[in-house]
Design an enzyme around this catalytic site. Structure first.
Site, PDB file in Angstrom:
ATOM      1  N   GLU A   1      21.935  19.560 -28.376  1.00  0.00           N
ATOM      2  CA  GLU A   1      22.409  19.347 -27.010  1.00  0.00           C
ATOM      3  C   GLU A   1      22.373  17.859 -26.671  1.00  0.00           C
ATOM      4  OE1 GLU A   1      20.071  21.955 -24.451  1.00  0.00           O
ATOM      5  OE2 GLU A   1      19.859  23.384 -26.100  1.00  0.00           O
TER       6      GLU A   1
ATOM      7  N   GLU B   1      24.150  22.967 -16.027  1.00  0.00           N
ATOM      8  CA  GLU B   1      23.034  23.906 -15.992  1.00  0.00           C
ATOM      9  C   GLU B   1      22.013  23.415 -14.971  1.00  0.00           C
ATOM     10  OE1 GLU B   1      19.349  25.390 -18.915  1.00  0.00           O
ATOM     11  OE2 GLU B   1      21.080  24.324 -19.739  1.00  0.00           O
TER      12      GLU B   1
END
Length: 429
Positions: A229, A340
């Protein structure tokens, strides 16, 4: 050891002795009020309890041991305007080379970029606040954000510092984690790239965060999940402020025991002396004003099999060695782009932590956050457009997403929102 660092160590040692003396005096005075964390609630509350000097001293020793391990000797230090200290560490001494499989090695030479990658594509690129000083790290070193006692003490424990607390479910959400994302699966993927606008969303408490990133995913959403990520995040718990910061993460067992943020464990190998992972990004986009974005690309080196990261205008940051992973040693089976947040429900209802710009996707350019020029990397190291796009918003009345395509931005999307929306006619749980 330079004079400043020697003075810092002496100062910490003196503070420990003062703190120990204070604890011994405090315990002789009987019960006192102290702050105690309430597990998994996101609250702190006052409780009647007695200080335990042995436990506190042991914790402080663990903190000092971790700091000694993670903060490597620097040949130069740079004071950033936001309060960070950037240490210029010899590249072969960075945390990655504490790993048994990397000990004694040196960083690899840059990998070949995917075919079709245009380094001049970006129109406006953000950079980092510490570079505003005009200082830079010498060749042969890497800039590393220095970890402080305060950083670690904000975490739930020394062991969990720099790690995500998450229970992953099959639908890619974890407890309290909410997403607005575009994803593609059903093929073998060897990387992904996009340009994403940078904002400073409001985060309502230190146990929540807001981020925007690219995910490279392989395995199931069980205990064997592998992810790489990279993106930007606002995380008061991790960094102690509300700046958007460039970050990386990796795990090979669904966030259980492997992996960490940035360079807070041995894993990611940094090769660049111009980018500090975990440092604040500047400038940022403003509502109805100028927009700034960063280009990010992650791809698998066809020669050695490692996963490389590029940031901004063609800067190769470094790589995740292939041996860190199980499924990702071969390829990814999903790529994902988007935002997110963590919702702790600390006030008893849905958080007002913002995602992206804090505005819904329908507001469009200069108002909503965006990703543009989404691409994946195929088996032959070619950048290719997405062909099997899926959109997912875990809670669309708080954070939503809209996708489009044109000749300038290729595949793009707007996303984000304000969180708990008081204008809605129903309560968001």
């Amino acid at each position: 050891m330079n004079t400043r660092r020697h003075y810092s160590i002496q100062k910490h040692s003196t503070m420990i002795h003062i703190f120990v003396a204070f604890l011994l005096v405090s315990t002789s005075l009987g019960p006192v009020l102290s702050l105690q964390s309430v597990p998994d609630s996101g609250h702190r509350q006052l409780q009647n309890c007695t200080l335990n000097p042995y436990k506190d001293i042991q914790k402080l020793r663990r903190v000092q041991a971790y700091l000694k391990k993670i903060n490597k000797p620097a040949v130069k230090t740079i004071q950033s305007p936001d309060g960070d200290v950037i240490d210029c560490v010899p590249s072969h001494l960075q945390p990655a080379f504490d790993h048994p499989q990397l000990k004694g090695q040196k960083p690899l030479k840059p990998a070949v970029r995917p075919k079709g990658h245009n380094l001049t594509e970006a129109v406006s690129e953000s950079f980092q606040l510490w570079r505003d000083t005009g200082e830079s790290c010498p060749k042969g070193t890497v800039p590393i954000r220095r970890t402080t006692e305060q950083d670690i003490l904000r975490a739930s424990s020394v062991r969990r510092y720099g790690r995500i607390r998450r229970h992953v479910r099959r639908d890619s959400t974890g407890y309290g984690h909410e997403h607005a994302v575009v994803f593609e699966n059903g093929d073998q993927y060897y990387g992904a790239r996009a340009s994403l606008s940078v904002w400073a969303p409001r985060v309502t408490n230190e146990y929540e965060f807001s981020l925007s990133q690219i995910w490279i995913i392989s395995g199931s959403f069980g205990n064997d999940l592998n992810t790489i990520e990279a993106g930007w995040q606002v995380s008061p718990e991790l960094y102690g402020d509300n700046y958007p910061r460039f970050f990386t993460y990796w795990t090979s067992d669904a966030y259980q025991t492997t992996g960490c943020y940035n360079l807070l464990c041995s894993g990611f190998v940094q090769t660049n002396n111009k980018v500090a992972i975990g440092a604040a990004i500047s400038p940022r986009s403003s509502y109805n004003g100028r927009q700034f974005d960063i280009g990010l690309m992650v791809w698998k080196d066809p020669k050695h099999g490692h996963w490389w990261l590029e940031f901004g205008p063609g800067l190769l940051v470094g790589y995740w060695p292939a041996f860190l992973f199980s499924h990702l040693r071969s390829h990814a089976n999903m790529v994902q782009f988007g935002g997110e947040i963590v919702n702790t429900r600390s006030s008893g209802f849905h958080t007002s932590t913002q995602m992206g710009s804090g505005h819904f996707a329908e507001e469009g350019f200069r108002k909503a956050a965006y990703f543009r020029n989404l691409q994946t990397v195929d088996w032959d190291n070619n950048l290719v457009p997405l062909t099997n796009i899926h959109l997912k918003a875990d809670r669309a009345n708080c954070y939503d997403i809209r996708q489009g395509r044109n000749r300038v931005w290729g595949t793009y999307f707007y996303y984000g929102g304000p969180g708990r929306n008081l204008l809605l006619s129903f309560e968001t749980a």
